[in-house]
Write an enzyme that holds these catalytic residues in place. Structure first.
Site, PDB file in Angstrom:
ATOM      1  N   ARG A 260       0.635   3.818   3.300  1.00 52.18           N
ATOM      2  CA  ARG A 260       0.391   4.657   2.120  1.00 52.18           C
ATOM      3  C   ARG A 260      -1.119   4.716   1.837  1.00 52.18           C
ATOM      4  NH1 ARG A 260       2.363  -0.273  -1.248  1.00 52.18           N
ATOM      5  NH2 ARG A 260       0.416  -0.944  -2.236  1.00 52.18           N
TER       6      ARG A 260
ATOM      7  N   SER B 298     -15.797  -1.549  -0.464  1.00 53.48           N
ATOM      8  CA  SER B 298     -15.657  -0.825  -1.739  1.00 53.48           C
ATOM      9  C   SER B 298     -17.032  -0.653  -2.357  1.00 53.48           C
ATOM     10  CB  SER B 298     -14.790  -1.629  -2.711  1.00 53.48           C
ATOM     11  OG  SER B 298     -14.801  -1.038  -3.994  1.00 53.48           O
TER      12      SER B 298
ATOM     13  N   TYR C 202     -12.064  -9.510  -6.669  1.00 53.72           N
ATOM     14  CA  TYR C 202     -11.913  -8.411  -5.712  1.00 53.72           C
ATOM     15  C   TYR C 202     -13.287  -7.918  -5.246  1.00 53.72           C
ATOM     16  CZ  TYR C 202     -11.196  -3.538  -4.240  1.00 53.72           C
ATOM     17  OH  TYR C 202     -11.222  -2.349  -3.553  1.00 53.72           O
TER      18      TYR C 202
HETATM   19  N1  LIG Z   1      -8.485   3.752  -4.066  1.00 53.11           N
HETATM   20  C1  LIG Z   1      -9.690   3.346  -4.381  1.00 53.11           C
HETATM   21  O1  LIG Z   1     -10.248   3.771  -5.393  1.00 53.11           O
HETATM   22  C2  LIG Z   1     -10.442   2.378  -3.508  1.00 53.11           C
HETATM   23  C3  LIG Z   1     -11.825   2.204  -3.751  1.00 53.11           C
HETATM   24  C4  LIG Z   1     -12.526   1.301  -2.952  1.00 53.11           C
HETATM   25  C5  LIG Z   1     -11.881   0.609  -1.936  1.00 53.11           C
HETATM   26  N2  LIG Z   1     -10.548   0.809  -1.740  1.00 53.11           N
HETATM   27  C6  LIG Z   1      -9.906   0.041  -0.664  1.00 53.11           C
HETATM   28  O2  LIG Z   1      -9.214   0.930   0.183  1.00 53.11           O
HETATM   29  C7  LIG Z   1      -8.063   0.270   0.720  1.00 53.11           C
HETATM   30  C8  LIG Z   1      -6.834   1.094   0.461  1.00 53.11           C
HETATM   31  O3  LIG Z   1      -6.640   1.220  -0.952  1.00 53.11           O
HETATM   32  P1  LIG Z   1      -5.581   2.227  -1.596  1.00 53.11           P
HETATM   33  O4  LIG Z   1      -6.154   2.688  -2.882  1.00 53.11           O
HETATM   34  O5  LIG Z   1      -5.160   3.207  -0.595  1.00 53.11           O
HETATM   35  O6  LIG Z   1      -4.381   1.228  -1.987  1.00 53.11           O
HETATM   36  P2  LIG Z   1      -2.873   1.082  -1.481  1.00 53.11           P
HETATM   37  O7  LIG Z   1      -2.298  -0.049  -2.270  1.00 53.11           O
HETATM   38  O8  LIG Z   1      -2.180   2.387  -1.546  1.00 53.11           O
HETATM   39  O9  LIG Z   1      -3.027   0.653   0.040  1.00 53.11           O
HETATM   40  C9  LIG Z   1      -3.278  -0.684   0.407  1.00 53.11           C
HETATM   41  C10 LIG Z   1      -2.371  -1.044   1.562  1.00 53.11           C
HETATM   42  O10 LIG Z   1      -2.682  -2.359   2.018  1.00 53.11           O
HETATM   43  C11 LIG Z   1      -1.467  -3.095   2.126  1.00 53.11           C
HETATM   44  N3  LIG Z   1      -1.761  -4.530   1.972  1.00 53.11           N
HETATM   45  C12 LIG Z   1      -2.445  -5.144   0.983  1.00 53.11           C
HETATM   46  N4  LIG Z   1      -2.502  -6.469   1.204  1.00 53.11           N
HETATM   47  C13 LIG Z   1      -1.820  -6.696   2.368  1.00 53.11           C
HETATM   48  C14 LIG Z   1      -1.513  -7.854   3.121  1.00 53.11           C
HETATM   49  N5  LIG Z   1      -1.903  -9.074   2.749  1.00 53.11           N
HETATM   50  N6  LIG Z   1      -0.814  -7.695   4.272  1.00 53.11           N
HETATM   51  C15 LIG Z   1      -0.395  -6.481   4.677  1.00 53.11           C
HETATM   52  N7  LIG Z   1      -0.644  -5.341   3.997  1.00 53.11           N
HETATM   53  C16 LIG Z   1      -1.351  -5.464   2.854  1.00 53.11           C
HETATM   54  C17 LIG Z   1      -0.583  -2.534   1.021  1.00 53.11           C
HETATM   55  O11 LIG Z   1       0.788  -2.869   1.196  1.00 53.11           O
HETATM   56  C18 LIG Z   1      -0.889  -1.044   1.179  1.00 53.11           C
HETATM   57  O12 LIG Z   1      -0.160  -0.479   2.234  1.00 53.11           O
HETATM   58  C19 LIG Z   1      -8.044  -1.135   0.105  1.00 53.11           C
HETATM   59  O13 LIG Z   1      -8.678  -2.053   0.969  1.00 53.11           O
HETATM   60  C20 LIG Z   1      -8.865  -0.954  -1.151  1.00 53.11           C
HETATM   61  O14 LIG Z   1      -9.449  -2.148  -1.599  1.00 53.11           O
HETATM   62  C21 LIG Z   1      -9.821   1.675  -2.488  1.00 53.11           C
END
Ligand SMILES: NC(=O)c1ccc[n+]([C@@H]2O[C@H](COP(=O)([O-])OP(=O)(O)OC[C@H]3O[C@@H](n4cnc5c(N)ncnc54)[C@H](O)[C@@H]3O)[C@@H](O)[C@H]2O)c1
Length: 269
Positions: A17, A160, A173
């Site tokens: 996702r 991030s 985080y």
């Molecule tokens: N959305 C934002 O604003 C944003 C900003 C900066 C960084 N990020 C980074 O981008 C990445 C994706 O974020 P997102 O917003 O799509 O969130 P999201 O929760 O939709 O996706 C994160 C995914 O990582 C998986 N995951 C987390 N911990 C895990 C573990 N220990 N083992 C296996 N799977 C694990 C979750 O199940 C999920 O599928 C993350 O690393 C997040 O920190 C997101």
């Protein structure tokens, strides 16, 4: 679209996702065979993006590439070993690794509460560390040696914007994402003469389903059709940077972090 990643096998962690899913779609559209991953088979359903990993795999396969869906905790060495065996059996050796799994998800499966430096629970600190830092390290330990043996490969760690400025709440985080940036540099140094590039992408706030479901969003920042950079990123804007770092156009870029945040962290340095 040119298939510049045809022949590559790419593993994107956390791609059931959110941003990882968009990255997997983009990389598949460029011709790569893509292994997708989530913590659980129904992970894609948590914020309503798909029924399960099977449905996401079907979407990826529509790009005419090979795919495999694996599940497991990246913070568990045995689970990582098992996922590697499954991916290699189905797709062969991984050439490009995208460490996207992570996020500000604590022991409850949601944001830690409290989430400030002095009050966050020990359990949440441990879970966040597994999800964001230890997991990234374990997946690199599992997949990078084959790249070193081949004398080529690319690793893209998702950090991030929070890694580049003081943040509170989300202190743990942010600190862990800063560590991911530094780990990127250190691993690049370790592999400097071995043909494997290690880079990071630091997204600013991005409109993933989880992002929108877990906070009060500012409606003024949702629209990306105007001229202002003072907005949330589209997931595709992050995926574009990942595709660049995966492909031949970045072949002399190593140990760097690309901040895809519209300039949010321009001022703090
Ligand atoms: N959305 C934002 O604003 C944003 C900003 C900066 C960084 N990020 C980074 O981008 C990445 C994706 O974020 P997102 O917003 O799509 O969130 P999201 O929760 O939709 O996706 C994160 C995914 O990582 C998986 N995951 C987390 N911990 C895990 C573990 N220990 N083992 C296996 N799977 C694990 C979750 O199940 C999920 O599928 C993350 O690393 C997040 O920190 C997101």
């Amino acid at each position: 679209m040119s298939k510049e990643l045809a022949g590559k096998v790419i593993f994107v962690t956390g791609s059931g996702r959110g941003l990882g899913r968009t990255m997997a779609e983009k990389l598949a559209s460029l011709g790569a065979d893509v292994a997708i991953h989530d913590l659980e088979w129904t992970g894609p359903a948590k914020y309503g993006e798909a029924k399960d990993m099977g449905e996401v795999a079907e979407q990826i396969a529509k790009h005419g590439v090979r795919t495999v869906a694996v599940t497991g905790n990246i913070g568990d060495p045995e689970a990582v070993k098992k996922m590697k065996a499954e991916i290699e059996a189905k797709l062969g050796t991984v050439n490009v690794l995208v460490n996207c799994a992570g996020g500000d998800i604590g022991a409850s499966g949601n944001k830690p509460k409290p989430n400030d430096a002095l009050n966050i629970s020990f359990e949440d600190i441990q879970v966040l560390t597994n999800n964001n830092l230890i997991g990234t390290m374990l997946v690199c330990q599992a997949f990078v040696p084959a790249m070193v043996a081949a004398g080529s490969g690319s690793v893209i760690n998702i950090a991030s914007a929070a890694a580049h400025m003081g943040c509170s709440p989300e202190v743990v985080y942010s600190t862990l994402k800063a560590a991911v940036v530094h780990y990127t540099r250190c691993l690049a140094k370790e592999l400097y003469e071995q043909g494997v590039r290690i880079n990071a992408v630091s997204p600013g706030p991005t409109k993933s389903a989880r992002f929108q479901a877990t906070r009060v969003v500012d409606p003024a920042k949702m629209d990306s059709s105007g001229v202002s950079f003072n907005r949330y990123a589209e997931p595709s804007e992050i995926a574009d940077a990942v595709a660049f770092l995966a492909g031949p156009g970045s072949k002399f870029i190593n140990g760097q972090v690309i901040r895809v945040d519209g300039g949010l962290t321009l001022f703090p340095g």
